[in-house]
Design a protein around this motif. Structure first.
Motif, short mmCIF file in Angstrom:
data_model
loop_
_atom_site.label_atom_id
_atom_site.label_comp_id
_atom_site.label_asym_id
_atom_site.label_seq_id
_atom_site.Cartn_x
_atom_site.Cartn_y
_atom_site.Cartn_z
N GLY A 107 2.48 7.51 14.12
CA GLY A 107 1.59 7.65 14.49
C GLY A 107 0.78 8.53 12.89
O GLY A 107 -0.64 8.92 13.01
N GLY A 109 0.83 6.83 10.12
CA GLY A 109 -0.40 6.20 9.61
C GLY A 109 -0.03 5.02 8.69
O GLY A 109 -0.04 4.68 7.52
N LYS A 110 1.38 4.68 8.83
CA LYS A 110 2.48 4.07 8.11
C LYS A 110 2.08 2.57 7.80
O LYS A 110 1.51 1.91 6.92
N THR A 111 1.93 1.83 8.66
CA THR A 111 1.61 1.28 9.10
C THR A 111 0.46 0.54 8.51
O THR A 111 0.35 0.35 7.50
N THR A 112 -0.80 1.34 8.82
CA THR A 112 -2.53 1.85 7.87
C THR A 112 -2.35 1.17 6.96
O THR A 112 -2.97 1.11 5.52
N LYS A 251 -5.62 10.55 7.00
CA LYS A 251 -7.24 10.96 8.06
C LYS A 251 -7.45 12.62 7.25
O LYS A 251 -7.89 13.06 8.10
N ASP A 253 -10.56 12.10 6.51
CA ASP A 253 -11.94 12.09 6.50
C ASP A 253 -11.79 12.73 8.04
O ASP A 253 -11.16 12.60 8.17
N GLY A 276 -5.67 8.91 2.23
CA GLY A 276 -6.43 7.96 3.61
C GLY A 276 -7.58 8.74 4.30
O GLY A 276 -7.57 9.92 4.09
N GLU A 279 -9.92 4.37 8.62
CA GLU A 279 -9.36 3.20 9.52
C GLU A 279 -9.14 1.86 8.76
O GLU A 279 -8.85 1.14 8.95
P1 GDP Z 1 2.38 4.57 12.37
O1 GDP Z 1 2.49 4.61 13.80
O2 GDP Z 1 2.59 5.47 11.35
O3 GDP Z 1 2.32 3.12 11.81
O4 GDP Z 1 0.82 4.64 12.25
P2 GDP Z 1 -0.82 3.45 11.81
O5 GDP Z 1 -0.72 2.85 11.18
O6 GDP Z 1 -0.28 2.65 13.59
O7 GDP Z 1 -1.78 4.72 12.63
C1 GDP Z 1 -2.06 5.70 13.52
C2 GDP Z 1 -3.70 5.66 13.88
O8 GDP Z 1 -4.40 6.53 12.71
C3 GDP Z 1 -4.51 4.04 14.14
O9 GDP Z 1 -5.88 4.89 15.20
C4 GDP Z 1 -5.36 4.23 13.04
O10 GDP Z 1 -6.33 3.16 12.88
C5 GDP Z 1 -4.85 5.48 12.66
N1 GDP Z 1 -4.96 6.19 10.89
C6 GDP Z 1 -4.21 5.78 10.13
N2 GDP Z 1 -4.65 5.80 8.68
C7 GDP Z 1 -5.60 6.87 8.86
C8 GDP Z 1 -7.27 6.96 7.94
O11 GDP Z 1 -7.28 7.52 6.69
N3 GDP Z 1 -8.52 8.12 8.50
C9 GDP Z 1 -8.56 7.61 9.92
N4 GDP Z 1 -9.41 8.04 10.49
N5 GDP Z 1 -7.66 7.13 10.57
C10 GDP Z 1 -6.12 6.20 10.02
#
Ligand code: GDP
Length: 298
Positions: A107, A109-112, A251, A253, A276, A279
């Motif tokens: 959660g 934001g790794k994937t993103t 996140k 923002d 970041g 999204e």
């Molecule tokens: P992971 O579980 O670590 O791979 O996390 P994800 O990449 O799936 O991100 C989890 C949530 O955070 C998703 O809904 C993304 O869209 C959101 N997210 C990731 N980076 C950012 C960011 O820089 N800003 C915002 N507002 N949301 C983000």
């Protein structure tokens, strides 16, 4: 539909403490410093760093009559001095493929972030391969595939529940065969079982080192700014289970907790490679300390 006549302004720290820029000059006294400390703590800068910033602010200024603009400038400069040394883009070495291991809790934001980075590197003319190393979470693999498509970068996957280290090895092989510049490896973020996660990460590292003793060249820890002070303990935890070389904070923002980045820089001094700010695929910005300090203290 609601139409706003004037954009809503979010007053920065200083305007909340001292009034608008045109407010009359005020003497910097203990009360002013205390209220500033309080605001820095509220912005999630942490007690230790907030006190340090306030103390530095007082040096040579205590008892003087200052305008809001002067205090704002000084505060911004003090914050900037802490975060400036950690602002460094992800280092790229000549060696191919360069391996970036990406760690962090689920959660964060790794994937993103992997998707955004892949897109940036690709736009810069680099050849990128992604490995979906969180083989237990089908949803994580799917998400990464979507990001790979968006970025135009191949994503190596393995059967659900299979050994992430063996996937990492295969991905290394593919990256070598493709002549890729960069291999980004996503990893699991289950901190509930730290020993397992540590073993999993150690095994990935062992296996890719069979191909390149210097890999991974970067181990990127992704942190969610909205978790506030929690981010500090995540750094401590991940430093114990992986050789973290740098950070990306996501996140930023729309959070009032961005100050945690200053606390992180102050406490750990780890490079912050990018931030970041949304999204979408382009929402990964270089970390600009001056701009960040001004936005935080403005
Ligand atoms: P992971 O579980 O670590 O791979 O996390 P994800 O990449 O799936 O991100 C989890 C949530 O955070 C998703 O809904 C993304 O869209 C959101 N997210 C990731 N980076 C950012 C960011 O820089 N800003 C915002 N507002 N949301 C983000």
């Amino acid at each position: 539909e609601q139409i706003e006549e004037t954009p809503r302004q979010r007053p920065g720290l200083l305007s909340r403490a001292l009034g608008r820029p045109e407010a009359p000059r005020r003497v910097m006294d203990d009360a002013m410093l205390e209220s500033l400390e309080e605001l820095l703590i509220q912005a999630d800068m942490g007690v230790e760093t907030s006190l340090k910033v306030a103390a530095r602010l007082a040096e040579g200024r205590f008892g003087k009559r200052l305008s809001t603009a002067e205090i704002q400038q000084a505060l911004s400069a003090e914050v900037s001095a802490i975060i400036e040394p950690v602002s460094k883009p992800l280092p790229l070495y000549a060696k191919k493929p360069q391996v970036v291991l990406v760690v962090g809790v689920n959660g964060s934001g790794k994937t993103t972030t992997i998707g955004k980075l892949a897109s940036q590197f690709r736009a810069a003319g680099k050849k990128v391969v992604i490995a979906a190393g969180d083989t237990f979470r089908a949803a994580a693999v799917e998400q990464l595939q979507i990001w790979g498509e968006r970025a135009g970068v191949p994503v190596m996957t393995a059967a659900q529940g299979s050994d992430p280290a063996s996937l990492a090895f295969d991905a290394m092989t593919k990256a070598e065969e493709d002549g890729a510049d960069l291999l980004m490896i996503d990893t699991a973020g289950r901190l509930q079982n730290r020993a397992d996660l540590m073993e999993e990460l150690a095994k990935i590292v062992r296996v890719i080192r069979k191909k390149d003793p210097d890999a991974p060249h970067n181990t990127l820890l992704v942190l969610d700014a909205t978790t506030g002070q929690n981010a500090l303990s995540q750094v401590e935890t991940f430093q114990k289970i992986a050789d973290v070389t740098g950070l990306v904070m996501t996140k930023l923002d729309g959070t009032a907790k961005g100050g945690v980045l200053v606390a992180l820089a102050d406490r750990f001094g780890l490079p912050i490679h990018a931030i970041g700010v949304g999204e979408q695929i382009d929402d990964l910005a270089p970390f600009d300390p001056d701009e960040f300090a001004k936005a935080l203290t403005g």
